[in-house]
Design an enzyme around this catalytic site. Sequence first.
Site, PDB file in Angstrom:
ATOM      1  N   THR A 195      11.504 -46.300  50.123  1.00  0.00           N
ATOM      2  CA  THR A 195      11.729 -47.258  51.193  1.00  0.00           C
ATOM      3  C   THR A 195      11.641 -48.647  50.566  1.00  0.00           C
ATOM      4  OG1 THR A 195      10.634 -45.803  52.756  1.00  0.00           O
ATOM      5  CG2 THR A 195      10.679 -48.128  53.320  1.00  0.00           C
ATOM      6  N   ASP A 226       8.503 -43.842  59.619  1.00  0.00           N
ATOM      7  CA  ASP A 226       7.697 -45.006  59.984  1.00  0.00           C
ATOM      8  C   ASP A 226       8.450 -46.321  59.868  1.00  0.00           C
ATOM      9  OD1 ASP A 226       6.619 -46.427  57.149  1.00  0.00           O
ATOM     10  OD2 ASP A 226       7.338 -44.372  57.006  1.00  0.00           O
ATOM     11  N   THR A 245       5.036 -48.303  52.968  1.00  0.00           N
ATOM     12  CA  THR A 245       5.877 -47.275  52.377  1.00  0.00           C
ATOM     13  C   THR A 245       4.994 -46.108  51.969  1.00  0.00           C
ATOM     14  OG1 THR A 245       7.151 -46.726  50.395  1.00  0.00           O
ATOM     15  CG2 THR A 245       5.702 -48.621  50.226  1.00  0.00           C
ATOM     16  N   GLY A 246       5.576 -44.900  51.960  1.00  0.00           N
ATOM     17  CA  GLY A 246       4.786 -43.736  51.570  1.00  0.00           C
ATOM     18  C   GLY A 246       5.039 -42.596  52.531  1.00  0.00           C
ATOM     19  N   GLU A 247       4.014 -41.825  52.795  1.00  0.00           N
ATOM     20  CA  GLU A 247       4.177 -40.677  53.686  1.00  0.00           C
ATOM     21  C   GLU A 247       4.305 -41.183  55.120  1.00  0.00           C
ATOM     22  OE1 GLU A 247       0.662 -38.462  52.457  1.00  0.00           O
ATOM     23  OE2 GLU A 247       1.984 -37.060  51.432  1.00  0.00           O
ATOM     24  N   GLY A 248       5.509 -41.065  55.632  1.00  0.00           N
ATOM     25  CA  GLY A 248       5.820 -41.637  56.948  1.00  0.00           C
ATOM     26  C   GLY A 248       4.875 -41.191  58.036  1.00  0.00           C
TER      27      GLY A 248
END
Lengths: 325, 325
Positions: A195, A226, A245-248
């Site tokens: 993202t 997200d 950003t990362g695990e939604g």
Amino acid sequence: MGGWAIAVHGGAGVDPNLPLQRQEEAKQLLTRVLNLGISALRSNLSAIDVVELVVRELETDPLFNSGRGSALTEKGTVEMEASIMDGPKRRCGAVSGLTTVKNPISLARLVMDKSPHSYLAFNGAEDFARQQGVEVLDNEYFITADNVGMLKLAKEANTILFDYRIPSGYETCGAAVESPMKMNGLPMSVYAPETVGCVVVDREGRCAAATSTGGLMNKMIGRIGDSPLIGAGTYACNLAGVSCTGEGEAIIRGTLAREVSAVMEYKGLGLQEAVDFVIKNRLDEGYAGLIAVSSKGEVAYGFNCNGMFRGCASEDGFMEVGIWE
Amino acid sequence: MGWAIALHGGAGDIPYSLPLERRQPREEALRHCLQIGVKALKSNMAPLDVVELVVRELENIPHFNAGRGSVLTNKGTVEMEASIMDGNTMKCGAVSGLTTVVNAVSLARLVMDNTPHIYLAFDGAEDFARQQGVETLHTSHFITPENIERLNQAKEANRVQIDYTQPIQNDTTKGEPEIPFANGDSQLGTVGCVAVDGNGNLASATSTGGLVNKMVGRIGDTPLIGAGTYANELCAVSATGKGEAVIRGTVARDVAAMMEFKGLSLKEAADCVVHERTPKGTVGLVAVSAAGEVAMPYNTTGMFRACAAEDGYSEVAIWPDTKIE
């Protein structure tokens, strides 16, 4: 007042074995867009215009997972989403399910500025894009060979795959390199969400934030993450601007972007303290990163996973581009 | 400590002159749904199941703007959305853009329980509904004559309408002056439910058809975790009102954040968010705390609401001073 500050990211969670060449390409892109933002700030463009400008550039470049170069759905198509928020009055705009819009962040901006709503998605968003006359292209334009390859791997592994950038030669080396680190249940070697996002505070102390993505590799059609969700992936108010950003799923349930300014306001923490607090306490078992600026001209970032593509700069001359701790 | 439950059928400019034939069915419905929820809690049903059950009931009642009885888009169609959150696990599910699913809240629950995602929308969500075998009906099932009429009036007035429970009074000599329309999002008739059991387990769910005459593809606050719905180990919140205000105010999350970071009680936090942090005329919410307290503040003219607690307290109401029981 502290002057302007800017931060950009290209995703949190990076394979420690990412080939050096890819690391270099990423750093060069981050540097380039950072400089673009800095020039704009020096010529007194407002924060909301700068974040849009920078994210457009990141969307257009196929390197990261947004716009062209987006991760693919389970059907091999692209569904893009983005959101933008303007700190002073907390105006916001978001879009999801875009398949032909060249720059999702700009459509999100138009939702904010030119529609009576805050969030448009799928066919309705595509119709709005045409009404507004933004640039549209066939879905194929957004699909890169790299990602077609990755989708195939993901399907073989039959798991959700965060977008992972590997040169096509890497696949012939056999199985992904073993790594003790995992994100979303997958070894780091097959996970790397990218993202993109940008946060800015301008000389007037106005904060803004913008985030854009193609989402999860092999995601279900219609899956929203997200990035377009105000309070989760993006947030800006009179105190700060944040992009995550990362695990939604972890970012959504942790309402991550909102948390930073909430602890600043309700606990009286400074920007870096707030970022650290949120990363430490609001993610439980989830992995994510974020970038943030404050109205006082500070810039900060944090992540609890292995690496985050990022760059930041402030008017006092500070500038940094990095991937690892 | 003890169980508690609160539910709403929407906050907005509900005129005091609401005719009896429009008031009574809604009061009856609130009472009916409250009884269902209370009975379930007394039989030790988990709060997550209770809120789903109650919201399903509210969706099925055509007098509220959710499920059958949803307001219509500018094309005369329905697009329903919902979200649900489990305070214990912080797991959540959301859906948007549903056209045939009888109970949006149940599909949101299935997204939470049966997919690796949190949020599915439009075609993807409809496909998922069929895979899961949930009840679907032709979209005409959801469309009521009342809502067709509302849409016609909104189109005549050529603006987005606050969904309130009587036709627009275009002729100001007829008593109630014309209620001013907000710019941007407004919502009345969203439904929602929050519940806590004797062990402090919390859950929240919200569902809606959205805004009358909304653009196709418009998403409001209802499916956004942190805006329309939120639950953690401290409290559960379901919000209603003008979508944009709820989104930019991250209303549901802020109640919990104020309890956590400022040590406020449920009532103090809920009052603060509604009366001090959002503009008048925009927001209402129902909330319960782990300790079994209930709060139902709103800054609009009225809010269809009901609540009950283990200590015997119960209430069904629309406006501030006229409790029905």
